[in-house]
Write an enzyme that holds these catalytic residues in place. Structure first.
Site, PDB file in Angstrom:
ATOM      1  N   GLU A   3      -0.540 -27.437   8.993  1.00 49.29           N
ATOM      2  CA  GLU A   3      -0.084 -26.146   9.538  1.00 49.29           C
ATOM      3  C   GLU A   3       0.743 -25.417   8.486  1.00 49.29           C
ATOM      4  O   GLU A   3       1.702 -25.978   7.962  1.00 49.29           O
ATOM      5  CB  GLU A   3       0.752 -26.383  10.800  1.00 49.29           C
ATOM      6  CG  GLU A   3       1.291 -25.091  11.376  1.00 49.29           C
ATOM      7  CD  GLU A   3       2.080 -25.298  12.655  1.00 49.29           C
ATOM      8  OE1 GLU A   3       1.543 -25.867  13.617  1.00 49.29           O
ATOM      9  OE2 GLU A   3       3.262 -24.896  12.673  1.00 49.29           O
ATOM     10  N   HIS A  30      10.380 -29.268  26.601  1.00 46.82           N
ATOM     11  CA  HIS A  30      10.727 -27.942  26.097  1.00 46.82           C
ATOM     12  C   HIS A  30      12.159 -27.634  26.530  1.00 46.82           C
ATOM     13  O   HIS A  30      12.554 -27.955  27.661  1.00 46.82           O
ATOM     14  CB  HIS A  30       9.764 -26.884  26.667  1.00 46.82           C
ATOM     15  CG  HIS A  30      10.002 -25.525  26.105  1.00 46.82           C
ATOM     16  ND1 HIS A  30      10.674 -24.548  26.793  1.00 46.82           N
ATOM     17  CD2 HIS A  30       9.679 -24.982  24.903  1.00 46.82           C
ATOM     18  CE1 HIS A  30      10.742 -23.450  26.042  1.00 46.82           C
ATOM     19  NE2 HIS A  30      10.137 -23.681  24.901  1.00 46.82           N
ATOM     20  N   ASP A  35       8.608 -17.863  20.396  1.00 42.25           N
ATOM     21  CA  ASP A  35      10.049 -18.012  20.603  1.00 42.25           C
ATOM     22  C   ASP A  35      10.687 -16.667  20.898  1.00 42.25           C
ATOM     23  O   ASP A  35      10.059 -15.625  20.729  1.00 42.25           O
ATOM     24  CB  ASP A  35      10.676 -18.635  19.352  1.00 42.25           C
ATOM     25  CG  ASP A  35      10.442 -20.142  19.335  1.00 42.25           C
ATOM     26  OD1 ASP A  35      10.521 -20.760  20.421  1.00 42.25           O
ATOM     27  OD2 ASP A  35      10.166 -20.679  18.257  1.00 42.25           O
TER      28      ASP A  35
HETATM   29  P1  FAD Z   1       4.896 -22.161  27.555  1.00 47.85           P
HETATM   30  O1  FAD Z   1       3.817 -23.158  27.719  1.00 47.85           O
HETATM   31  O2  FAD Z   1       4.703 -20.826  28.152  1.00 47.85           O
HETATM   32  O3  FAD Z   1       6.233 -22.830  28.116  1.00 47.85           O
HETATM   33  C1  FAD Z   1       7.510 -22.223  27.880  1.00 47.85           C
HETATM   34  C2  FAD Z   1       8.498 -22.714  28.922  1.00 47.85           C
HETATM   35  O4  FAD Z   1       8.150 -22.152  30.200  1.00 47.85           O
HETATM   36  C3  FAD Z   1       8.508 -24.236  29.132  1.00 47.85           C
HETATM   37  O5  FAD Z   1       9.819 -24.622  29.433  1.00 47.85           O
HETATM   38  C4  FAD Z   1       7.593 -24.440  30.334  1.00 47.85           C
HETATM   39  O6  FAD Z   1       7.921 -25.632  31.043  1.00 47.85           O
HETATM   40  C5  FAD Z   1       7.877 -23.184  31.130  1.00 47.85           C
HETATM   41  N1  FAD Z   1       6.738 -22.711  31.918  1.00 47.85           N
HETATM   42  C6  FAD Z   1       5.458 -22.632  31.511  1.00 47.85           C
HETATM   43  N2  FAD Z   1       4.685 -22.103  32.484  1.00 47.85           N
HETATM   44  C7  FAD Z   1       5.498 -21.839  33.535  1.00 47.85           C
HETATM   45  C8  FAD Z   1       5.317 -21.270  34.814  1.00 47.85           C
HETATM   46  N3  FAD Z   1       4.108 -20.865  35.224  1.00 47.85           N
HETATM   47  N4  FAD Z   1       6.420 -21.140  35.614  1.00 47.85           N
HETATM   48  C9  FAD Z   1       7.646 -21.521  35.209  1.00 47.85           C
HETATM   49  N5  FAD Z   1       7.876 -22.080  33.986  1.00 47.85           N
HETATM   50  C10 FAD Z   1       6.820 -22.226  33.163  1.00 47.85           C
HETATM   51  N6  FAD Z   1       6.132 -20.273  17.890  1.00 47.85           N
HETATM   52  C11 FAD Z   1       5.803 -19.114  17.252  1.00 47.85           C
HETATM   53  O7  FAD Z   1       6.509 -18.116  17.419  1.00 47.85           O
HETATM   54  N7  FAD Z   1       4.699 -19.048  16.435  1.00 47.85           N
HETATM   55  C12 FAD Z   1       3.893 -20.115  16.219  1.00 47.85           C
HETATM   56  O8  FAD Z   1       2.909 -20.017  15.483  1.00 47.85           O
HETATM   57  C13 FAD Z   1       4.196 -21.344  16.870  1.00 47.85           C
HETATM   58  N8  FAD Z   1       3.436 -22.450  16.716  1.00 47.85           N
HETATM   59  C14 FAD Z   1       3.704 -23.585  17.425  1.00 47.85           C
HETATM   60  C15 FAD Z   1       2.842 -24.681  17.337  1.00 47.85           C
HETATM   61  C16 FAD Z   1       3.069 -25.839  18.097  1.00 47.85           C
HETATM   62  C17 FAD Z   1       2.100 -26.984  17.994  1.00 47.85           C
HETATM   63  C18 FAD Z   1       4.196 -25.905  18.955  1.00 47.85           C
HETATM   64  C19 FAD Z   1       4.457 -27.149  19.762  1.00 47.85           C
HETATM   65  C20 FAD Z   1       5.080 -24.837  19.038  1.00 47.85           C
HETATM   66  C21 FAD Z   1       4.841 -23.662  18.283  1.00 47.85           C
HETATM   67  N9  FAD Z   1       5.669 -22.537  18.394  1.00 47.85           N
HETATM   68  C22 FAD Z   1       5.354 -21.382  17.721  1.00 47.85           C
HETATM   69  C23 FAD Z   1       6.884 -22.584  19.196  1.00 47.85           C
HETATM   70  C24 FAD Z   1       6.650 -22.109  20.659  1.00 47.85           C
HETATM   71  O9  FAD Z   1       6.206 -20.776  20.677  1.00 47.85           O
HETATM   72  C25 FAD Z   1       7.971 -22.241  21.395  1.00 47.85           C
HETATM   73  O10 FAD Z   1       8.330 -23.588  21.507  1.00 47.85           O
HETATM   74  C26 FAD Z   1       8.078 -21.521  22.742  1.00 47.85           C
HETATM   75  O11 FAD Z   1       9.440 -21.571  23.146  1.00 47.85           O
HETATM   76  C27 FAD Z   1       7.233 -22.160  23.854  1.00 47.85           C
HETATM   77  O12 FAD Z   1       5.905 -21.937  23.645  1.00 47.85           O
HETATM   78  P2  FAD Z   1       4.793 -22.584  24.639  1.00 47.85           P
HETATM   79  O13 FAD Z   1       3.507 -22.015  24.234  1.00 47.85           O
HETATM   80  O14 FAD Z   1       4.923 -24.048  24.664  1.00 47.85           O
HETATM   81  O15 FAD Z   1       5.276 -21.934  26.017  1.00 47.85           O
END
Ligand code: FAD
Length: 319
Positions: free
Chosen positions: A18, A184, A126
């Site tokens: 990555e 998370h 984020d």
């Molecule tokens: P989500 O899956 O939407 O979850 C976020 C939070 O909301 C969690 O606490 C979850 O439990 C909660 N949640 C989810 N769905 C619901 C619902 N329906 N109701 C209530 N709560 C809910 N960040 C960047 O900015 N750019 C990147 O390129 C990037 N790459 C990444 C690659 C990987 C492999 C990982 C693990 C993280 C990466 N991140 C990146 C960081 C990521 O964007 C952050 O960690 C962000 O805070 C959460 O993203 P997520 O997609 O896991 O969110």
């Protein structure tokens, strides 16, 4: 080839890399030079992270400050196009909810489809610098699960193709999503977080990549919990070698994770020796990687964060 097909066809674990898009001013050649060291390992794909615009304060002639939105990095799709022009490797751009309306997401998908990119990782993204919690962009998605749903119903090039009677594919994109073996930071508990992870899979995600961790048992327990919750897709572990003693405090704060006592003690013993810290971090990550492979991990994902030397050494030892 789609990552899901690569995972199905692979008989042994492989490394994935990555990278972070370069800052403005860096040239295509400089970018390509920075990833060249990984190419001897023939990675099956390269992930490219996505970054939202940031606030920048500029001083005005009257001494006041004005706030501007700036894009400091080259876009993930442009970086992917540059990699595709030079190397025979799949690219996996990340796509984030933050900073994008639904229409902007569609446009990004159009650009990816135009280039023939049919892999991506869908993430919420984020919060912006200075914001404590993530706030959704007006007209955008709140959670990654909504983004996955949006990508699955992506109509852009498909509707154009349909209207002309050309072949269409509603599963054009193979979708990866993120997960957090140590939870998370916003989730009240790991069970709720896994239930939310399952929403992403139910919405159509094909595989999972985990946040970095430094104790493999955390990953093994997480995989068991996911399987018990009915998540059956591949779960690719994410690793990052520690390279400076400062990371011992920075990484837990930035990524809400634990660093095992044994590792922190080793690094403390290294004192001011930067080389020793680098060596300890590399050896720890090598041992993690070997153990993950021995336990049947489908692939191992490396967060390079702009550094290649230590990861190249790990790849040489493990693959
Ligand atoms: P989500 O899956 O939407 O979850 C976020 C939070 O909301 C969690 O606490 C979850 O439990 C909660 N949640 C989810 N769905 C619901 C619902 N329906 N109701 C209530 N709560 C809910 N960040 C960047 O900015 N750019 C990147 O390129 C990037 N790459 C990444 C690659 C990987 C492999 C990982 C693990 C993280 C990466 N991140 C990146 C960081 C990521 O964007 C952050 O960690 C962000 O805070 C959460 O993203 P997520 O997609 O896991 O969110």
């Amino acid at each position: 080839m789609k990552v899901s097909e690569i995972l199905t066809q692979s008989t042994k674990a492989f490394p994935s890399i990555e990278i972070v898009p370069p800052l403005r001013g860096i040239t295509k050649n400089e970018l390509l030079e920075s990833i060249a060291p990984f190419m001897e390992f023939k990675p099956k794909y390269i992930n490219v992270t996505s970054h939202r615009d940031e606030f920048e304060f500029r001083e005005e002639p009257d001494g006041s400050f004005s706030r501007h939105m700036v894009r400091n990095r080259i876009s993930e799709t442009t970086v992917c196009a540059a990699i595709m022009s030079e190397y025979d490797v799949e690219v996996v751009p990340h796509l984030i909810c933050g900073g994008n309306t639904v229409e902007e997401i569609q446009s990004r998908l159009d650009n990816m489809a135009f280039l023939g990119i049919n892999n991506l990782v869908a993430l919420r993204g984020d919060s912006m610098t200075g914001e404590k919690r993530f706030s959704p962009t007006p007209g955008g998605y709140r959670y990654a699960s909504e983004l996955v749903e949006g990508i699955r119903s992506y109509q852009g090039s498909s509707s154009y193709r349909r209207s002309r009677g050309l072949e269409t594919d509603d599963r054009f994109f193979c979708i990866g999503v993120g997960a957090y073996p140590e939870k998370h930071f916003e989730a009240p508990n790991i069970e709720t977080d896994i239930a939310n992870l399952k929403k992403k899979i139910d919405a159509g995600a094909d595989y999972i990549i985990t946040q970095m961790f430094f104790d493999n048992q955390v990953y093994y327990d997480f995989v068991d919990k996911c399987r018990a919750a009915g998540i059956t897709v591949p779960i690719i572990p994410g690793l990052k070698p520690i390279s400076t003693s400062r990371q011992i405090s920075v990484l837990p704060e930035a990524f809400s994770l634990d660093i095992p006592l044994e590792l922190t003690r080793e690094i403390a013993k290294a004192g001011d020796s930067k080389d020793k810290v680098y060596q300890i971090g590399t050896e720890w990550c090598t041992a993690q990687c070997k153990d993950l492979i021995a336990h049947g991990a489908p692939a191992v994902h490396f967060y390079t964060m702009g550094k290649s030397g230590n990861i190249v050494n790990i790849l040489r030892e493990c693959f």
